[in-house]
Design an enzyme around this catalytic site. Structure first.
Site, short mmCIF file in Angstrom:
data_model
loop_
_atom_site.label_atom_id
_atom_site.label_comp_id
_atom_site.label_asym_id
_atom_site.label_seq_id
_atom_site.Cartn_x
_atom_site.Cartn_y
_atom_site.Cartn_z
N CYS A 81 0.86 -1.19 0.00
CA CYS A 81 0.00 0.00 0.00
C CYS A 81 0.89 1.23 0.00
O CYS A 81 1.41 1.62 1.03
CB CYS A 81 -0.86 0.04 1.27
N GLN A 287 -11.03 -10.70 -11.41
CA GLN A 287 -10.83 -9.36 -10.85
C GLN A 287 -10.81 -9.47 -9.33
O GLN A 287 -11.63 -10.18 -8.75
CB GLN A 287 -11.98 -8.45 -11.29
N TYR A 316 -9.00 -9.19 -25.17
CA TYR A 316 -8.36 -9.43 -23.87
C TYR A 316 -9.45 -9.82 -22.86
O TYR A 316 -9.59 -9.21 -21.81
CB TYR A 316 -7.62 -8.19 -23.35
N GLU A 337 -8.73 -13.99 -26.26
CA GLU A 337 -7.86 -14.05 -25.09
C GLU A 337 -6.70 -14.99 -25.37
O GLU A 337 -6.85 -16.02 -26.02
CB GLU A 337 -8.71 -14.54 -23.90
N ASP A 407 -9.55 -4.48 -23.07
CA ASP A 407 -9.13 -4.41 -21.66
C ASP A 407 -7.73 -5.00 -21.55
O ASP A 407 -7.53 -6.07 -20.99
CB ASP A 407 -10.14 -5.21 -20.80
N CYS A 434 -5.76 -0.25 -17.22
CA CYS A 434 -5.17 -0.25 -15.88
C CYS A 434 -3.87 0.55 -15.87
O CYS A 434 -3.13 0.53 -14.91
CB CYS A 434 -4.94 -1.69 -15.39
N1 SAH Z 1 -11.36 -8.47 -19.35
C1 SAH Z 1 -10.95 -9.47 -18.38
C2 SAH Z 1 -9.43 -9.65 -18.28
C3 SAH Z 1 -8.61 -8.41 -18.26
S1 SAH Z 1 -6.92 -8.67 -17.82
C4 SAH Z 1 -11.54 -9.17 -17.04
O1 SAH Z 1 -12.03 -8.08 -16.82
O2 SAH Z 1 -11.54 -10.05 -16.19
C5 SAH Z 1 -6.10 -8.74 -19.37
C6 SAH Z 1 -6.22 -10.07 -20.05
O3 SAH Z 1 -5.51 -9.99 -21.29
C7 SAH Z 1 -5.62 -11.26 -19.31
O4 SAH Z 1 -6.59 -12.26 -19.22
C8 SAH Z 1 -4.43 -11.69 -20.19
O5 SAH Z 1 -4.23 -13.09 -20.18
C9 SAH Z 1 -4.87 -11.23 -21.55
N2 SAH Z 1 -3.83 -10.96 -22.55
C10 SAH Z 1 -2.56 -10.49 -22.35
N3 SAH Z 1 -1.95 -10.26 -23.52
C11 SAH Z 1 -2.84 -10.57 -24.51
C12 SAH Z 1 -2.80 -10.51 -25.93
N4 SAH Z 1 -1.72 -10.08 -26.58
N5 SAH Z 1 -3.91 -10.89 -26.60
C13 SAH Z 1 -5.02 -11.31 -25.96
N6 SAH Z 1 -5.10 -11.39 -24.61
C14 SAH Z 1 -4.04 -11.01 -23.89
#
Ligand code: SAH
Length: 479
Positions: A81, A287, A316, A337, A407, A434
């Site tokens: 933190c 999450q 993603y 993904e 994402d 993020c």
């Molecule tokens: N939208 C989801 C996950 C977000 S985290 C949620 O809200 O739960 C980002 C995700 O992107 C992860 O699951 C990771 O495995 C994936 N990722 C990372 N690099 C990637 C790429 N080049 N292409 C597709 N997915 C990817």
């Protein structure tokens, strides 16, 4: 001339992206960890560059009006933190400014523009005890007793933690049971240096809506002796649903190995975000702050502006969390993904909720989407006549969806993906980010390709830390 080990007195003017205090001494800018804006502090100079340097906080002479007493007694040592000593209200202001500054500095947007886009940050009602997942490393203290805790900031020495205020209260009980079991049965903790010892980590997950608890013990070996005794004690905890072992015999700082064996109960726990139920196994990504995630997805959903007729890509997509949320309001959702296990979970989660209008693809977003686009648009142009009207119309809506949601991880999107997205020309792009620095870079690109930003909203997923999440609505310009 200033030199290393000099002691300086500094008025802190600002806060850096990692939560460090920033102030001036003798014309030089200093970064001082654990100092807050409006503190007056003394600090010892650690490192000097031409115009700036780093100093270590010694004493707070006059505390900032925004300074609060951290709940956690070891917050400075632990480093998890970074801004627990800052009032929560100011934490939200810090995050809002971080997004704003990145859009201006790195995105090259005008201040007035950015201010018009930005909606108020969505904070937490109670910014502690929000994490549904905890991973504690297990080690041994000088007397030879097992300890559980956290790695001290940037090191691998374990600080014993009785209770982390970001996690659920059950964590403490589970750690106590595990430590007394290890002591009683003389089961050694893993030692990183020698690669010996058995118990490495414990992973705990808790479904906030369901109350289901998962304990997964990571071991450096094939079996856990006397596991029945441990199971007996852990399973007595109310809500306990799943107890498993994870095998990791590699000398690495990756926490989890690839194999899991269920010792007791179910192989997974379930939880809800909104009305959607998710099955979460020890290896899947979920999450960590389910309450704020619901707000984040609700915002993404409202930015997507769905009426039930739309085709949507969710890039993603992880275990399909956002895809399934969107599927409730769209005609069809396509998720992409990179992790195959996550896609398996996404499909299982769709079934679990009776959702039939979501389809998932394994691969890199920056490969799957451009390849798909190239191939399908070539097929459409050739129009070999063999395809039915229905297939053609599906191809068309996949090639030109109304909405694309992304994402990505912190490094943001690859340019070739952004280029394909712009070519597909969706009405709206919803960007969940993020890391507002890579977000700003990607928005700059999209805005040069016929898009404009409409709204930006921060959603605080990680109170007490500097991590900042936000969602952006990007609209196609019609000229
Ligand atoms: N939208 C989801 C996950 C977000 S985290 C949620 O809200 O739960 C980002 C995700 O992107 C992860 O699951 C990771 O495995 C994936 N990722 C990372 N690099 C990637 C790429 N080049 N292409 C597709 N997915 C990817």
């Amino acid at each position: 001339m200033m030199k290393k080990n000099d002691i300086i007195t500094v008025y802190i003017e600002d806060i850096g992206v990692d939560g460090e205090g920033i102030g001036k001494a003798e014309g030089m800018t200093f970064f001082i960890k654990d100092a807050l804006p409006q503190d007056v502090v003394t600090a010892v100079v650690m490192k000097l560059k031409k115009t700036y340097g780093y100093a270590r906080l010694l004493e707070i002479l006059t505390p900032s009006p925004h300074r609060v007493l951290p709940l956690c007694p070891i917050s400075r040592k632990c480093g998890g933190c970074q801004i627990q000593a800052l009032s929560y209200e100011e934490q939200l202001r810090f995050k809002q400014n971080k997004i704003r500054n990145n859009l201006i500095r790195l995105g090259g947007f005008q201040e007035e523009q950015v201010d018009a886009w930005m909606e108020p940050m969505m904070g937490m009602d109670y910014p502690y005890r929000y994490r549904n997942k905890a991973q504690f490393p297990i080690g041994t203290d000088k007397e030879g007793n097992p300890i559980a805790g956290f790695y001290a900031g940037r090191t691998h020495s374990i600080i014993p933690v009785e209770d982390c205020y970001l996690g659920v209260e059950e964590n403490r009980k589970i750690l106590e049971i595990l430590q007394s079991f290890m002591k009683e049965k003389k089961i050694p903790a893993y030692d990183e240096k020698s690669g010996r010892g058995l118990i490495r980590h414990v992973l705990i997950r808790c479904g906030f809506t369901t109350g289901e608890i998962m304990v997964c013990i990571v071991i450096n070996g094939k079996r856990l002796p006397f596991s029945e005794a441990l199971i007996e004690r852990l399973s007595a905890i109310s809500g306990m649903t799943s107890i498993s072992l994870n095998f990791n015999t590699k000398q690495t700082n990756v926490i989890l190995g690839e194999q899991v064996e269920t010792l007791w109960g179910s192989p997974y726990v379930t939880d809800y975000i909104g009305d959607i139920k998710y099955r979460i196994s020890p290896l899947s990504f979920f999450q960590v702050n389910p309450i704020q995630t619901a707000k984040l997805y609700q915002t993404a959903l409202s930015y997507a502006g769905l009426t039930g007729e739309e085709a949507v890509w969710d890039l993603y997509c992880g275990i399909g969390t956002i895809s399934l949320f969107l599927a409730q309001k769209a005609k069809k959702v396509y998720g992409v993904e990179i992790v195959p296990q996550a896609i398996a979970d996404a499909k299982a989660n769709a079934m679990l909720n009776g959702i039939t209008n979501a389809e998932f693809f394994v691969g890199k977003a920056e490969e799957v989407l451009p390849e798909f686009y190239r191939q399908k648009s070539a097929e459409m142009r050739m129009g070999d006549g063999g395809e039915s009207g229905k297939a053609l119309s599906q191809n068309h809506s996949m090639l030109h969806p109304e909405v694309i949601v992304v994402d990505p991880p912190r490094k943001g999107c690859e340019v070739c993906l952004l280029a394909t997205m712009a070519e597909m020309a969706p009405e709206r792009i919803v960007y969940v980010s993020c890391d507002s620095a890579t977000l700003a870079r990607d928005l700059k690109y999209l805005c040069g390709r016929g898009y404009e930003v409409k709204k930006v909203r921060g959603v605080d997923q990680f109170g007490m830390t500097v991590h900042t999440e936000c969602v952006v609505l990007i609209q196609r310009k019609h000229i």
